[in-house]
Write a protein that holds these residues in place. Structure first.
Motif, mmCIF file in Angstrom:
data_model
loop_
_atom_site.group_PDB
_atom_site.id
_atom_site.type_symbol
_atom_site.label_atom_id
_atom_site.label_comp_id
_atom_site.label_asym_id
_atom_site.label_seq_id
_atom_site.Cartn_x
_atom_site.Cartn_y
_atom_site.Cartn_z
ATOM 1 N N ALA A 6 -7.245 10.670 27.407
ATOM 2 C CA ALA A 6 -6.587 9.401 26.893
ATOM 3 C C ALA A 6 -5.742 9.009 27.777
ATOM 4 O O ALA A 6 -5.003 9.589 28.544
ATOM 5 C CB ALA A 6 -6.250 9.216 25.658
ATOM 6 N N TYR A 7 -5.725 7.510 28.342
ATOM 7 C CA TYR A 7 -4.721 7.095 28.905
ATOM 8 C C TYR A 7 -3.450 6.669 28.202
ATOM 9 O O TYR A 7 -3.523 5.421 27.815
ATOM 10 C CB TYR A 7 -5.168 5.907 30.013
ATOM 11 N N ILE A 8 -2.425 7.418 28.013
ATOM 12 C CA ILE A 8 -1.310 7.144 27.148
ATOM 13 C C ILE A 8 -0.168 7.757 27.844
ATOM 14 O O ILE A 8 0.600 8.761 27.984
ATOM 15 C CB ILE A 8 -1.309 7.922 25.981
ATOM 16 N N PRO A 9 0.222 6.720 28.891
ATOM 17 C CA PRO A 9 1.415 6.967 29.984
ATOM 18 C C PRO A 9 2.835 6.942 29.292
ATOM 19 O O PRO A 9 3.461 5.684 29.520
ATOM 20 C CB PRO A 9 1.110 6.187 30.961
ATOM 21 N N MET A 31 2.049 1.455 25.636
ATOM 22 C CA MET A 31 1.338 0.286 25.142
ATOM 23 C C MET A 31 1.245 -0.987 26.078
ATOM 24 O O MET A 31 0.200 -1.726 26.133
ATOM 25 C CB MET A 31 1.730 0.112 23.977
ATOM 26 N N ILE A 32 2.441 -1.314 26.689
ATOM 27 C CA ILE A 32 2.162 -2.523 27.533
ATOM 28 C C ILE A 32 2.865 -2.134 29.035
ATOM 29 O O ILE A 32 3.579 -1.027 29.125
ATOM 30 C CB ILE A 32 2.890 -3.469 26.788
ATOM 31 N N ARG A 33 2.725 -3.004 29.980
ATOM 32 C CA ARG A 33 3.306 -2.878 31.196
ATOM 33 C C ARG A 33 3.546 -4.199 31.555
ATOM 34 O O ARG A 33 2.754 -5.081 31.515
ATOM 35 C CB ARG A 33 2.520 -2.089 32.115
ATOM 36 N N LYS A 34 4.728 -4.619 32.401
ATOM 37 C CA LYS A 34 5.239 -5.965 32.768
ATOM 38 C C LYS A 34 4.170 -6.144 34.158
ATOM 39 O O LYS A 34 4.382 -5.269 34.968
ATOM 40 C CB LYS A 34 6.548 -5.998 32.758
#
Length: 577
Positions: A6-9, A31-34
């Motif tokens: 999974a992609y969970i950084p 969950m989010i990136r600016k």
């Protein structure tokens, strides 16, 4: 889903610009990136949380008789000019020209578009009522986007619009949508209040907000513990004083107040409470000066003032404008001989005489001021914000304040848009009548942030089960053990067979890393399997919210898990609403 693929950084530290808990945790939980100020990319976990909200919203909208559509994000200026909002909406409306130099905007809301659609399709009363909704990305060019998903420029919203034959039908649609909203937020496991609210830029005569209760909420709501009254402070109705003091004071007299600009400074100097002072605040309403008066310990409510003045634009006068109007710097304005065409006073000021006010002279105040005798008051009205201890307008018991986050808003629009845009139908007698409208919004992305503001601890997010990207995380602490891995795979398949979205943590990481990540991403149900538990034929079950742990047998796992799952979910359901 397997964590190893999974992609969970996840991050150990939050970004420096994250001001509130939800912003910090959404970034740290991967969950989010600016991308830019107020604009965010949703990563897989964040998108799954949004999908959880959207599923509940769709189910309840459909249950209430609404039908889903998808409207364009780009809207022609012609429609906004028809409604009169092209100039009134303000700079939050992102305007642009296309290659043909035609004016357009990115939709912050869709009243104009939906009205245009229905006026071209609905001809007869037999086609009404109609309720249409969409879930779509909106854009509002906030001057200062902040708080992550709480106040972004680009956000995901569910907006619905009702069209009815008459006011009775519109009331029924409003009630149906309000009940649907209650069910939505109850199903999502959130603690909320429904409060009376101001309609703002959307317009309309009546509205309610749905507020998720949280200590970090930027909205203040007045709540009566004795009845069901609740209102946003922008809307909260304050009763007029029950008695008045008619005794006339002596004529006004000047008091030297050198360098004393604030209420606190003047009160300390004179040895008087702030209840004896009147604050005179100067505003520019549609470009014209207005003075608003309120007691020294109160706060003027700019929304109430703007509505009372029926002003399209309202702002505080600048220091230069104050000096020009009063002949003195800010802090010394007063209502006596004030050369402003309109003076309005909070109704509370009519109850007594003998006020301390500014004198419109530097370093000078006045005492013994009677507003009725000494000032040209245009009107008295409810212009202040409600405070703890004020009387409830319904039962007169003292109200208290709470903080909340607006996640939903329902409006009775009436004929505001249908008249402006000529959305008509033929009634039973063949006469043209305007459709009666309602508008109903839910900030889908804001719901996710508000849920985190309400439900978190020092370790991370604590998602309600219906909102969690993965309601269950199964952590295999001994990945290199063939026995542990085989049993973890068995449990993974069993849980998926129960219809659950499960995240299997099969990474080759230390147990401490897995524990921290599980807590950070907020799965409400955690299952922990290790060699020691396997030897006891048991898997550890942890309730993320309470921290309570118990062992579930591996033999006969499903009945034990179902009982535990139901207990965990019941705890959330009991607290919702």
């Amino acid at each position: 889903m397997r964590w190893s693929t999974a992609y969970i950084p996840t991050l150990k530290e939050a970004p420096a610009d994250a001001e509130v808990v939800s912003h910090r945790l959404l970034v740290r939980a991967g969950m989010i990136r600016k991308l830019a100020a107020g604009i965010y990319s949703y990563l897989p976990l964040g998108l799954k949380a949004l999908a959880r909200v959207e599923r509940v919203v769709r189910e309840e909208m459909d249950r209430a008789g609404a039908q889903e559509v998808l409207l364009p994000a780009v809207q022609p200026a012609d429609l906004w000019l028809e409604s009169g909002r092209w100039d009134r909406y303000g700079k939050e409306l992102l305007r642009f020209k296309d290659r043909h130099q035609r004016d357009s905007c990115l939709g912050p809301t869709h009243e104009e578009v939906i009205t245009d659609l229905l006026r071209g399709e609905v001809r007869s009363y037999r086609q009404l009522p109609v309720i249409l909704y969409q879930i779509q990305t909106k854009f509002r060019d906030e001057i200062r986007p902040r708080f992550g998903l709480m106040r972004g420029r680009e956000f995901i919203m569910k907006d619905a619009y009702s069209f009815d034959r008459d006011s009775a039908g519109a009331d029924a649609s409003y009630q149906a949508m309000s009940e649907a909203y209650r069910r939505i937020f109850q199903r999502l496991g959130l603690r909320f209040r429904v409060v009376e609210a101001d309609s703002g830029a959307i317009g309309g005569a009546f509205s309610h907000e749905f507020m998720v209760l949280a200590r970090t909420g930027e909205d203040v709501i007045a709540v009566c513990p004795a009845c069901d009254y609740a209102a946003n402070v922008e809307r909260a109705e304050i009763l007029p004083p029950e008695s008045t003091d008619s005794a006339q004071p002596p004529p006004p007299a000047e008091i030297s107040t050198p360098g004393l600009h604030t209420v606190a400074e003047v009160c300390a100097f004179l040895g008087l409470p702030p209840t004896r002072l009147v604050k005179t605040l100067l505003f520019m309403a549609d470009g014209r000066p207005v003075a608003a008066l309120v007691r020294g310990d109160r706060e003027i409510n700019e929304v109430k003032l703007k509505n009372f003045l029926q002003a399209g634009d309202l702002r505080l006068a600048s220091p230069g404008e104050v000096a020009c109007l009063t002949g003195a710097p800010p802090g010394f304005a007063g209502p006596v001989n004030l050369p402003v065409p309109r003076l309005v006073a909070d109704q509370e000021l009519a109850a007594r005489q003998g006020w301390i006010t500014g004198a419109n002279r530097t370093d000078t105040h006045l005492e013994n001021v009677s507003l009725a005798r000494d000032a040209a008051i245009s009107a008295y009205a409810d212009l202040r914000s409600m405070a703890d201890g004020d009387a409830c307008p319904r039962c007169r018991r003292p109200v208290t304040s709470m903080r909340g986050i607006e996640v939903g808003h329902v409006f009775k629009l009436g004929l505001k848009y249908s008249q402006a845009m000529n959305a008509v139908f033929l009634d039973e007698e063949g006469r043209e009548r305007h459709m009666v409208m309602g508008c109903y919004g839910i900030g889908v992305s804001r719901v996710v942030a508000a849920a985190i503001e309400q439900n978190h601890d020092d370790h991370g997010i604590v998602f309600p089960p219906p909102l969690a990207p993965f309601p269950v995380i199964l952590a295999n602490l001994d990945v290199k053990s063939a026995g542990c891995s085989a049993r973890a795979e068995e449990l993974y398949v069993l849980l998926q067979g129960e219809g659950l979205d499960v995240l299997l943590d099969d990474r080759e990481e230390r147990p401490g890393v897995k524990f921290k990540d599980m807590d950070l991403v907020g799965a409400p149900m955690q299952l922990i399997l290790g060699a020691r538990g396997l030897a006891r034929d048991a898997v550890e079950a942890k309730d993320r919210r309470t921290g309570a742990r118990e062992e579930l047998p591996l033999t006969g796992f499903l009945p034990a898990f179902r009982r535990w799952r139901d207990e965990v979910c019941a705890g959330w359901s009991a607290d919702a609403g």
